[in-house]
Scaffold this active site. Structure first.
Site, PDB file in Angstrom:
ATOM      1  N   ASP A 147       3.383  -4.566   8.089  1.00  0.00           N
ATOM      2  CA  ASP A 147       2.126  -3.822   7.975  1.00  0.00           C
ATOM      3  C   ASP A 147       0.989  -4.833   8.087  1.00  0.00           C
ATOM      4  OD1 ASP A 147      -0.203  -2.588   7.138  1.00  0.00           O
ATOM      5  OD2 ASP A 147       0.650  -1.732   5.310  1.00  0.00           O
TER       6      ASP A 147
ATOM      7  N   CYS B 196      -4.857   2.337  -3.609  1.00  0.00           N
ATOM      8  CA  CYS B 196      -3.615   2.871  -3.016  1.00  0.00           C
ATOM      9  C   CYS B 196      -2.472   1.884  -3.191  1.00  0.00           C
ATOM     10  CB  CYS B 196      -3.808   3.223  -1.543  1.00  0.00           C
ATOM     11  SG  CYS B 196      -4.969   4.560  -1.265  1.00  0.00           S
TER      12      CYS B 196
ATOM     13  N   HIS C  34       0.861  -1.180   0.000  1.00  0.00           N
ATOM     14  CA  HIS C  34       0.000   0.000   0.000  1.00  0.00           C
ATOM     15  C   HIS C  34       0.895   1.227   0.000  1.00  0.00           C
ATOM     16  CE1 HIS C  34      -2.796   2.973   1.780  1.00  0.00           C
ATOM     17  NE2 HIS C  34      -3.784   2.153   1.482  1.00  0.00           N
TER      18      HIS C  34
ATOM     19  N   GLN D 234      -4.244  -5.226   6.872  1.00  0.00           N
ATOM     20  CA  GLN D 234      -5.201  -6.130   6.238  1.00  0.00           C
ATOM     21  C   GLN D 234      -5.216  -7.513   6.873  1.00  0.00           C
ATOM     22  OE1 GLN D 234      -7.428  -5.349   3.821  1.00  0.00           O
ATOM     23  NE2 GLN D 234      -6.729  -3.226   3.900  1.00  0.00           N
TER      24      GLN D 234
ATOM     25  N   LYS E 151     -10.045  -1.460  10.751  1.00  0.00           N
ATOM     26  CA  LYS E 151     -10.095  -2.689   9.949  1.00  0.00           C
ATOM     27  C   LYS E 151     -10.494  -3.892  10.797  1.00  0.00           C
ATOM     28  CE  LYS E 151      -7.545  -0.641   6.518  1.00  0.00           C
ATOM     29  NZ  LYS E 151      -7.892  -0.396   5.133  1.00  0.00           N
TER      30      LYS E 151
END
Length: 404
Positions: free
Chosen positions: A198, A362, A121, A201, A224
């Protein structure tokens, strides 16, 4: 097995209509919906204990502080951090990544290398580019294949004694690929590099165990994870958080201040300048409790079934191509239809009450790799149903006929 109708009753927004049609919400990769208990937690804070934290001796301040710090402990347990002070509250994944890159500005020197993956991203690309501009470090890219998988043989070749940081997402927001982060962390540590994962997600779909992974940093956003927007977590190993300078200066993050010199507070306060999103932090703990009550094994089973069914049904549509066919992936289907711009499909099916994401998500480098302007992304959560997927398929076919 989950009682999906019972689960759906926990989410007030799922009962509403959009454009006169029952809402089918398939944009969970952008943000998940919120259960009533999370909404109630926000309201309860403002109605019953609204006060600033860590600073007051009065009862409300102490109640607010206790609730906020209890949430920190919940998240510590959820991700299996060794210490509560390794869990830092942020405004989201982007905030967490920028806090780390800011810290590394005082460590990196010209010629040092940062490895970033081709699946990232923009939030895990741009801050590192800015860091390279400030320090003279060099950004190297771990390549991907046409299935949307990182090429581990190439990753191994890129690693060297020049590598100081490796940063990669746990799961791709655009394609749903689950990356082999444990392997990547272990290999990076062999050359002495720090690793940031990261997890934005990943956290809706699995419970990250930061000690088992042995990552140096793990970042994610609360929204999220069925939590509030404007909340997030930066996990960092104690040794690294002590080594990095604070990201922001202000109240709360100081030990002593004079006009000659300031000394910083101990962890976690060193990185938590100013009044935080107290209600959001407390409600994030509530969201974590809720997700654990549902159970991540149950969530994974439900989403696996949705992914398999959705893939099967969408591929019945003539001219439809799915991007992201990794062997290990989560409940995201990115697709296009020959000759039709994804935005046009998205606009039409919105009129039928179906929410999907269209565009580059993104993640423009991924779209450039496939030589496409973007995709239609349907991202499923545990509260979605196969019947909703049927509605999506029918709507896409209708849009295709209208645009043909």
């Amino acid at each position: 097995m989950l009682d999906i109708q019972k689960i759906r009753a926990d989410f007030p927004i799922l009962t509403q209509k959009v454009n006169g049609k029952p809402l089918v919400y398939f944009d969970n990769g952008a943000t998940t919906q919120k259960p009533q208990v999370v909404i109630d937690a926000i309201a309860k804070y403002y109605q019953e204990i609204n006060a600033n934290i860590h600073r007051g001796v009065h009862t409300l301040s102490q109640l607010a502080t206790d609730a906020y710090e209890e949430s920190r402990k919940k998240i510590q347990n959820h991700i299996n951090a060794k210490f509560a002070h390794e869990v830092l509250f942020t405004s989201g994944t982007t905030h967490g990544i920028n806090a780390v890159t800011n810290g590394f500005a005082s460590i990196l020197k010209p010629g040092d290398e940062i490895l970033v993956s081709a699946l990232e991203h923009h939030s895990n690309i741009v801050p590192w580019q800015m860091l390279c501009e400030r320090t003279g470090a060099i950004l190297r890219v771990i390549p991907m294949n046409t299935d949307g998988e990182l090429i581990m043989a190439e990753y191994d070749k890129l690693l060297s004694d020049k590598t100081k940081v490796v940063t990669v997402n746990h799961i791709s927001n655009a394609l749903g690929t689950i990356n082999p982060v444990k392997y990547m962390i272990d290999k990076a540590h062999e050359v002495g590099a720090a690793v940031l994962i990261d997890g934005a997600q990943a956290v809706p779909h699995l419970k990250p165990d930061v000690q088992e992974l042995d990552c140096d940093f793990y970042v994610f956003s609360g929204h999220k994870l069925c939590g509030p927007t404007g909340t997030g977590i930066l996990y960092g190993k104690e040794e690294w958080l002590n080594k990095l300078p604070p990201y922001q200066g202000g109240g709360e993050m100081i030990k002593e201040v004079s006009f000659e010199k300031t000394t910083y507070a101990e962890l976690p306060h060193k990185f938590e300048a100013g009044t935080p999103n107290i209600a959001g932090g407390i409600a994030l703990g509530t969201a974590v409790d809720y997700m654990n009550e549902v159970g991540f094994e149950n969530i994974q089973q439900q989403e696996k079934e949705l992914l398999e069914y959705g893939t099967q049904q969408l591929l019945t549509i003539e001219g439809l191509k799915i991007y992201g066919t990794a062997k290990e992936k989560t409940s995201v289907i990115s697709f296009n239809i020959d000759g039709i711009h994804p935005y046009d499909i998205g606009t039409i099916i919105d009129k039928l009450g179906i929410a999907v994401r269209t565009g580059h998500h993104c993640a423009q480098p991924i779209m450039n790799f496939f030589e496409i302007p973007g995709t239609i992304r349907a991202s499923f959560a545990f509260y979605n149903t196969k019947e909703e997927i049927d509605s999506l398929v029918a709507a896409v076919k209708r849009a295709q006929n209208m645009l043909a």
